[in-house]
Design a protein around this motif. Structure first.
Motif, PDB file in Angstrom:
ATOM      1  N   GLY A   1       0.844  -1.310   0.122  1.00 14.77           N
ATOM      2  CA  GLY A   1       0.167  -0.094   0.033  1.00 14.77           C
ATOM      3  C   GLY A   1       0.864   1.259   0.184  1.00 14.77           C
ATOM      4  O   GLY A   1       0.270   2.339  -0.362  1.00 14.77           O
ATOM      5  N   LEU A   2       2.098   1.185   0.587  1.00 11.67           N
ATOM      6  CA  LEU A   2       3.164   2.512   0.583  1.00 11.67           C
ATOM      7  C   LEU A   2       3.945   2.341  -0.281  1.00 11.67           C
ATOM      8  O   LEU A   2       4.989   3.298  -0.494  1.00 11.67           O
ATOM      9  CB  LEU A   2       3.483   2.555   2.002  1.00 11.67           C
ATOM     10  N   ARG A   3       4.048   1.617  -1.388  1.00  8.71           N
ATOM     11  CA  ARG A   3       5.060   1.106  -2.427  1.00  8.71           C
ATOM     12  C   ARG A   3       6.259   1.269  -1.628  1.00  8.71           C
ATOM     13  O   ARG A   3       7.270   1.662  -2.058  1.00  8.71           O
ATOM     14  CB  ARG A   3       4.873   2.314  -3.593  1.00  8.71           C
ATOM     15  N   GLY A   4       6.619   0.143  -0.722  1.00  9.85           N
ATOM     16  CA  GLY A   4       7.658   0.153   0.158  1.00  9.85           C
ATOM     17  C   GLY A   4       8.728  -0.486  -0.744  1.00  9.85           C
ATOM     18  O   GLY A   4       8.625  -1.142  -1.820  1.00  9.85           O
ATOM     19  N   ILE A   5       9.874  -0.217  -0.199  1.00  4.73           N
ATOM     20  CA  ILE A   5      11.332  -0.839  -0.828  1.00  4.73           C
ATOM     21  C   ILE A   5      11.674  -1.976  -0.471  1.00  4.73           C
ATOM     22  O   ILE A   5      11.685  -2.223   0.699  1.00  4.73           O
ATOM     23  CB  ILE A   5      12.356   0.312  -0.345  1.00  4.73           C
ATOM     24  N   ILE A   6      11.581  -3.009  -1.285  1.00  2.00           N
ATOM     25  CA  ILE A   6      11.749  -4.447  -1.192  1.00  2.00           C
ATOM     26  C   ILE A   6      13.421  -4.720  -0.630  1.00  2.00           C
ATOM     27  O   ILE A   6      13.703  -5.782  -0.053  1.00  2.00           O
ATOM     28  CB  ILE A   6      11.416  -5.172  -2.357  1.00  2.00           C
ATOM     29  N   ASP A   7      14.394  -4.022  -1.218  1.00  5.52           N
ATOM     30  CA  ASP A   7      15.599  -4.202  -0.968  1.00  5.52           C
ATOM     31  C   ASP A   7      16.163  -4.157   0.799  1.00  5.52           C
ATOM     32  O   ASP A   7      17.191  -4.854   1.022  1.00  5.52           O
ATOM     33  CB  ASP A   7      16.515  -2.694  -1.478  1.00  5.52           C
TER      34      ASP A   7
ATOM     35  N   THR B   1       8.838  -1.439  -4.505  1.00  2.63           N
ATOM     36  CA  THR B   1       9.633  -0.964  -5.269  1.00  2.63           C
ATOM     37  C   THR B   1      10.969  -1.150  -4.984  1.00  2.63           C
ATOM     38  O   THR B   1      11.346  -1.787  -4.059  1.00  2.63           O
ATOM     39  CB  THR B   1       9.590   0.857  -5.129  1.00  2.63           C
ATOM     40  N   LYS B   2      12.151  -0.602  -5.586  1.00  2.00           N
ATOM     41  CA  LYS B   2      13.527  -0.732  -5.337  1.00  2.00           C
ATOM     42  C   LYS B   2      13.954   0.461  -5.042  1.00  2.00           C
ATOM     43  O   LYS B   2      13.508   1.683  -5.153  1.00  2.00           O
ATOM     44  CB  LYS B   2      14.358  -0.998  -6.698  1.00  2.00           C
ATOM     45  N   GLN B   3      15.272   0.568  -4.253  1.00  2.00           N
ATOM     46  CA  GLN B   3      15.791   1.843  -3.489  1.00  2.00           C
ATOM     47  C   GLN B   3      16.128   2.528  -4.529  1.00  2.00           C
ATOM     48  O   GLN B   3      16.511   2.421  -5.561  1.00  2.00           O
ATOM     49  CB  GLN B   3      16.856   1.544  -2.807  1.00  2.00           C
ATOM     50  N   GLY B   4      15.447   4.136  -4.603  1.00  2.00           N
ATOM     51  CA  GLY B   4      15.951   5.151  -5.457  1.00  2.00           C
ATOM     52  C   GLY B   4      14.848   5.173  -6.500  1.00  2.00           C
ATOM     53  O   GLY B   4      14.910   6.123  -7.160  1.00  2.00           O
ATOM     54  N   GLU B   5      13.904   4.293  -6.747  1.00  2.00           N
ATOM     55  CA  GLU B   5      12.769   4.181  -7.613  1.00  2.00           C
ATOM     56  C   GLU B   5      11.878   5.143  -7.349  1.00  2.00           C
ATOM     57  O   GLU B   5      11.699   6.205  -8.205  1.00  2.00           O
ATOM     58  CB  GLU B   5      12.286   2.880  -7.961  1.00  2.00           C
ATOM     59  N   ILE B   6      11.567   5.198  -6.136  1.00  2.00           N
ATOM     60  CA  ILE B   6      10.543   6.470  -5.684  1.00  2.00           C
ATOM     61  C   ILE B   6      11.165   7.468  -4.422  1.00  2.00           C
ATOM     62  O   ILE B   6      11.006   8.526  -4.497  1.00  2.00           O
ATOM     63  CB  ILE B   6       9.370   5.895  -5.099  1.00  2.00           C
TER      64      ILE B   6
ATOM     65  N   PRO C   1      -1.598  11.982   5.151  1.00  2.00           N
ATOM     66  CA  PRO C   1      -1.557  12.571   3.777  1.00  2.00           C
ATOM     67  C   PRO C   1      -0.435  13.064   3.883  1.00  2.00           C
ATOM     68  O   PRO C   1       0.251  13.409   2.580  1.00  2.00           O
ATOM     69  CB  PRO C   1      -2.664  13.595   3.421  1.00  2.00           C
ATOM     70  N   GLN C   2       0.506  13.552   4.992  1.00  2.00           N
ATOM     71  CA  GLN C   2       1.723  14.162   4.644  1.00  2.00           C
ATOM     72  C   GLN C   2       2.852  13.187   4.481  1.00  2.00           C
ATOM     73  O   GLN C   2       4.122  13.416   4.293  1.00  2.00           O
ATOM     74  CB  GLN C   2       2.103  15.038   6.203  1.00  2.00           C
ATOM     75  N   LEU C   3       2.537  11.880   4.997  1.00  2.00           N
ATOM     76  CA  LEU C   3       3.516  10.779   4.824  1.00  2.00           C
ATOM     77  C   LEU C   3       3.296   9.802   3.690  1.00  2.00           C
ATOM     78  O   LEU C   3       3.991   8.888   3.356  1.00  2.00           O
ATOM     79  CB  LEU C   3       3.274   9.841   6.076  1.00  2.00           C
ATOM     80  N   ASN C   4       2.387   9.977   2.740  1.00  2.00           N
ATOM     81  CA  ASN C   4       2.222   9.089   1.564  1.00  2.00           C
ATOM     82  C   ASN C   4       1.359   9.860   0.441  1.00  2.00           C
ATOM     83  O   ASN C   4       1.121  11.214   0.508  1.00  2.00           O
ATOM     84  CB  ASN C   4       1.163   8.036   1.825  1.00  2.00           C
ATOM     85  N   ASP C   5       1.098   9.356  -0.721  1.00  2.00           N
ATOM     86  CA  ASP C   5       0.193   9.836  -1.730  1.00  2.00           C
ATOM     87  C   ASP C   5      -1.006   9.350  -1.836  1.00  2.00           C
ATOM     88  O   ASP C   5      -1.649   9.426  -2.989  1.00  2.00           O
ATOM     89  CB  ASP C   5       1.181   9.739  -2.921  1.00  2.00           C
ATOM     90  N   LEU C   6      -1.736   8.827  -1.111  1.00  2.00           N
ATOM     91  CA  LEU C   6      -2.995   8.116  -0.730  1.00  2.00           C
ATOM     92  C   LEU C   6      -3.946   8.987  -0.703  1.00  2.00           C
ATOM     93  O   LEU C   6      -3.572  10.349   0.154  1.00  2.00           O
ATOM     94  CB  LEU C   6      -2.917   6.973   0.156  1.00  2.00           C
TER      95      LEU C   6
END
Length: 505
Positions: free
Chosen positions: A227-233, A266-271, A359-364
């Motif tokens: 949901g937060l497009r977290g970084i899997i790395d 996502t991967k680190q640096g992608e978002i 909303p200050q911590l995500n784009d949802l």
């Protein structure tokens, strides 16, 4: 059928008896030891030797000699006078566990009871007759005297029980099942109540639920990552091997497995370069909880098979020794650790909830609201989670650091282990509701991202979850949704392996 011998009872067997209703019996070898220790008690009474709890009073009255003609009255008076439990009763499953564990302890053959005492305890288990045992009143040393006295009342035909969904006088349930009450003789009352079975039984049930929740928390956290497009790395194996904690490595591996086919990570640096700690440090925090769970399980497994009454009879009665195995300190520490470790699962979960709704911590959508401003969405769900987390901080204050003298200062240090076990269970109950809130918010966030992009595991969770909690299309009474998700988590059984992943509920 689970067969007890006082030595080898496992968590798997306890689960079968408590949750599957499996019946229980004993080995002939263990009952032979019981009979041998009983002969020693009868010899002591016949010879009118002075031995604590057999021919003496109890606690501060240990210097008062009791003649052979009064030994039955001594045991009856002990049970009635010590049945001072107060408050709401333990859940039935905990009562059932107490009876099971007490029978197993007596089968070790150190307690000097007649076989019929153990047989009556197993009769209760096999007939699903569960003593009504108040939760409060134990100091956790000299054994769980007050709770176990309420258990002992039942086998002499007194007290109350839960039977076929009702709370009834014990004698009524015994009569319907054709079970005859017994008269306690020398040492038997003391052997029944001088143990740690209340705190251990509560601890066993708490642990079983905690273990299940710890697994569930990882699936729910995985859905939050999506949901937060977290970084899997951050879950790469090399990171966790570099630190060296097996439990941390295992958590990271499970998260990678759950999210292996996700299109939302996502991967680190992608978002962004790094996620917040509540996402990035899931293996470190959840892994530390697993370390504690492993410690707690080890201590409970020892205590489930321990002789915890006093005195204990050795060498066919040649040695009758007074000691302090009834002192609950090992379980008191374990229960405090359990409460602390589980409270942290809720702590970090609430921070993930905040990241999902703020909303200050995500784009949802703000607070995951379908119409921000007009409808509040999940705003107050986060409040509720924060309240539970704060309550847990109070409940996690260790009970084991407290002590208060009793029995005219004869019993001058106690463990408070039963309080610790009850608090641990309350913490776990709160943790489940916090995770239920995270699950609801994570489902909504994943839906915003596109459920077709979810991993297979998280999508299975989402699909089942949506049968219980509809999408937030407009404001409603979310309390009902939280309880629905909570009930599913409580009833569910999640089993995961590296190669295959199944969700059973």
């Amino acid at each position: 059928m689970v067969t007890l011998n006082g030595q080898t009872l496992t968590f798997a067997e306890v689960r079968r008896v408590l949750f599957d209703g499996e019946k229980v019996t004993y080995t002939d070898e263990s009952m032979k030891k019981v009979k041998e220790s009983r002969k020693a008690v009868e010899k002591i009474v016949d010879e009118e030797r002075i031995v604590y709890g057999i021919t003496t009073g109890f606690g501060k009255f240990s210097d008062v000699y009791i003649g052979k003609d009064d030994v039955e009255a001594l045991q009856l008076n002990l049970i009635r006078s010590h049945a001072c439990g107060i408050g709401e009763p333990f859940p039935e499953v905990v009562s059932r566990a107490m009876v099971l564990l007490r029978a197993n302890a007596l089968l070790k053959g150190y307690s000097g009871v007649r076989p019929v005492v153990i047989e009556r305890l197993l009769d209760l288990v096999n007939a699903n007759i569960h003593p009504v045992i108040p939760q409060q009143g134990s100091l956790g040393a000299s054994g769980d005297l007050a709770p176990l006295s309420h258990l002992a009342l039942v086998i002499i035909g007194e007290g109350e029980v839960f039977y076929k969904g009702e709370r009834v006088p014990a004698i009524d349930a015994l009569t319907k099942e054709g079970i005859f009450p017994i008269t306690l003789t020398a040492k038997e009352g003391l052997a029944l109540i001088n143990g740690t079975q209340a705190m251990t039984a509560m601890g066993v049930v708490a642990y079983v639920e905690a273990e299940k929740l710890a697994h569930q928390s990882e699936v729910i956290a995985s859905m939050t990552i999506e949901g937060l497009r977290g970084i899997i790395d951050a879950f790469d194996e090399d990171i966790h091997l570099a630190r060296g904690y097996k439990e941390q490595v295992d958590v990271a591996e499970r998260i990678r497995t759950y999210l292996a086919d996700s299109q939302l990570t996502t991967k680190q640096g992608e978002i962004r370069v790094q996620d917040a700690y509540s996402i990035r440090c899931i293996p470190q925090v959840h892994g530390a909880t697993w370390q504690t769970l492993n410690y707690v399980k080890e201590k409970l497994e020892i205590e489930m098979n321990a002789a915890t009454d006093n005195p204990l009879i050795f060498d066919n009665g040649e040695k009758v020794l007074s000691g302090g195995n009834f002192h609950g300190q090992p379980i008191a520490f374990a229960m405090d650790f359990l409460a602390i470790a589980m409270a942290e699962l809720a702590n970090i979960s609430e921070r993930r909830i905040e990241r999902l709704v703020n909303p200050q911590l995500n784009d949802l959508p703000p607070f995951l609201s379908p119409e921000p401003g007009l409808q509040s969405g999940a705003m107050i769900m986060q409040y509720a989670a924060a309240s539970l987390v704060s309550e847990n901080k109070t409940l996690a204050h260790p009970a084991s650091v407290d002590s208060i003298p009793s029995s005219a200062n004869q019993e001058d240090h106690v463990s408070m282990g039963t309080i610790g076990s009850r608090h641990a269970y309350q913490v776990i109950t709160n943790v489940r509701r916090v995770l239920a809130i995270e699950a609801i918010c994570a489902m909504q966030a994943a839906e915003c991202r596109g459920t077709e992009k979810m991993a297979q595991v998280t999508n299975q969770f989402f699909t089942k979850g949506r049968e219980l909690v509809p999408t937030i299309s407009k404001d409603r009474v979310f309390s009902k949704d939280i309880e629905a998700m909570n009930d599913w988590l409580k009833a569910g059984s999640f089993q995961f392996t590296k190669k295959t992943t199944n969700i059973h509920s």
